[in-house]
Design an enzyme around this catalytic site. Sequence first.
Site, PDB file in Angstrom:
ATOM      1  N   ASP A  89       0.685  -2.471  12.569  1.00 55.92           N
ATOM      2  CA  ASP A  89       0.684  -1.817  11.260  1.00 55.92           C
ATOM      3  C   ASP A  89      -0.616  -1.016  11.104  1.00 55.92           C
ATOM      4  OD1 ASP A  89       1.542  -0.992   8.768  1.00 55.92           O
ATOM      5  OD2 ASP A  89       1.194  -2.919   7.773  1.00 55.92           O
ATOM      6  N   HIS A 146       9.193  -5.171   1.937  1.00 53.22           N
ATOM      7  CA  HIS A 146       8.734  -4.575   0.676  1.00 53.22           C
ATOM      8  C   HIS A 146       9.742  -4.871  -0.424  1.00 53.22           C
ATOM      9  CE1 HIS A 146       5.107  -2.361   1.889  1.00 53.22           C
ATOM     10  NE2 HIS A 146       5.724  -2.203   3.059  1.00 53.22           N
ATOM     11  N   ALA A 151       0.820  -1.218   0.000  1.00 52.93           N
ATOM     12  CA  ALA A 151       0.000   0.000   0.000  1.00 52.93           C
ATOM     13  C   ALA A 151       0.851   1.264   0.000  1.00 52.93           C
ATOM     14  CB  ALA A 151      -0.922  -0.005   1.213  1.00 52.93           C
ATOM     15  N   GLY A 191      -2.320  -1.745   5.543  1.00 49.50           N
ATOM     16  CA  GLY A 191      -2.266  -1.591   6.988  1.00 49.50           C
ATOM     17  C   GLY A 191      -3.460  -2.285   7.625  1.00 49.50           C
TER      18      GLY A 191
END
Length: 377
Positions: A268, A192, A138, A303
């Site tokens: 998160d 990531h 995201a 998240g």
Amino acid sequence: MKALDGHILTPRGFIRGRIGIDGRLLASVVGEPVAEVAVRDSSLPIVLPGFVDLHVHGGGGADVMDGDDAALKVAQVHVQHGTTTMLATTMTAPADDLRVAFAGVAAARVATSCEAAAAHIHGVHLEGPFIGAGKLGAQPDFTRPISLAEVKALHAVAPITLISVAPEAAAGGEDSSISALVQAGFRVQLGHSGASYEAAKAALDAGATGFTHLYNAMSGLHHRQPGMVGAALAHASHAEVIPDLLHVHPGAIRVALRSIAGLYCVTDSTAAAGMPDGEYRLGRQLVTRCMGGVRLADGTLAGSTLTMDDALCNLINALGLSLTEASLRTSTLAADYIGATQRGRLVAGAFADMVVFDRDLQLRDVIAEGLSVHGRD
């Protein structure tokens, strides 16, 4: 000196006893050992170390990237759910946006030092911008190679405790490698990233110490291409996991528990935490809270809405962990990982950070540095 009686979780196990509180610190923790099985059968309060969350983007409609008083608002929301220490977490963003966020965190750290009803903001978790463009999750696409100079400039505004990077973000120059960050004193996690097992292992050898939201936004495990997940399960000493039961299947969390001694839980959480369904901001992204989660328009998880009191209950009710181990994974291990030795444990000399539950694991009070968040004596 104030005192609190109950079943108290100490580093050696539960005791039936009393905690003495002198100002912001624990003066004494005394009592007789008691088996955990007896703790849930008693009407006495259950006292655990306050939660430590190393990955918090937002809550209560506020996002750390908003700057101004957003980080303070986030700390005020999460302390209501038992988080007494947190890292304000940023997004991949242009340099100017990050400077605004860091200025807000710096101001919030001053405010929370004298604010009873707010979690202690230990520092910043810099999640990006040094991540892989192919595994944004995201995150918006403002990725760039590692820059030690940029990190140092931000660190001068508010302390950076943790940095998430992708191995492919290392450009190879003196100022743009994982080893340069580590040698400068920064704690680096991998995430990531679509990196191979070999590249992730090389990044660990260069000084990275953990993995960011394990399983999510990283190359998965295949028996001929183990990927980032394989490197984590084979070699990591620490990793964070999101136990909201949406990001990771309970079975996959169990695999990680068997493999990574320092597996710790994070939320998160986004601005949508503690809020009704609807639209919110995550950095520059518009996200929607619905069906218990937070998503981008294309359905990508963005998240969470998780809070640490629910994380503890999920570990116990969905994964079958003991209360002792669930507390370890939501408090002590994270505190130890960032070197916060006065947090995440109930011992004399530590900060008086505690969560108080009843036998049904309903949160009854939060004590942050000696003061009840709910105003109780």
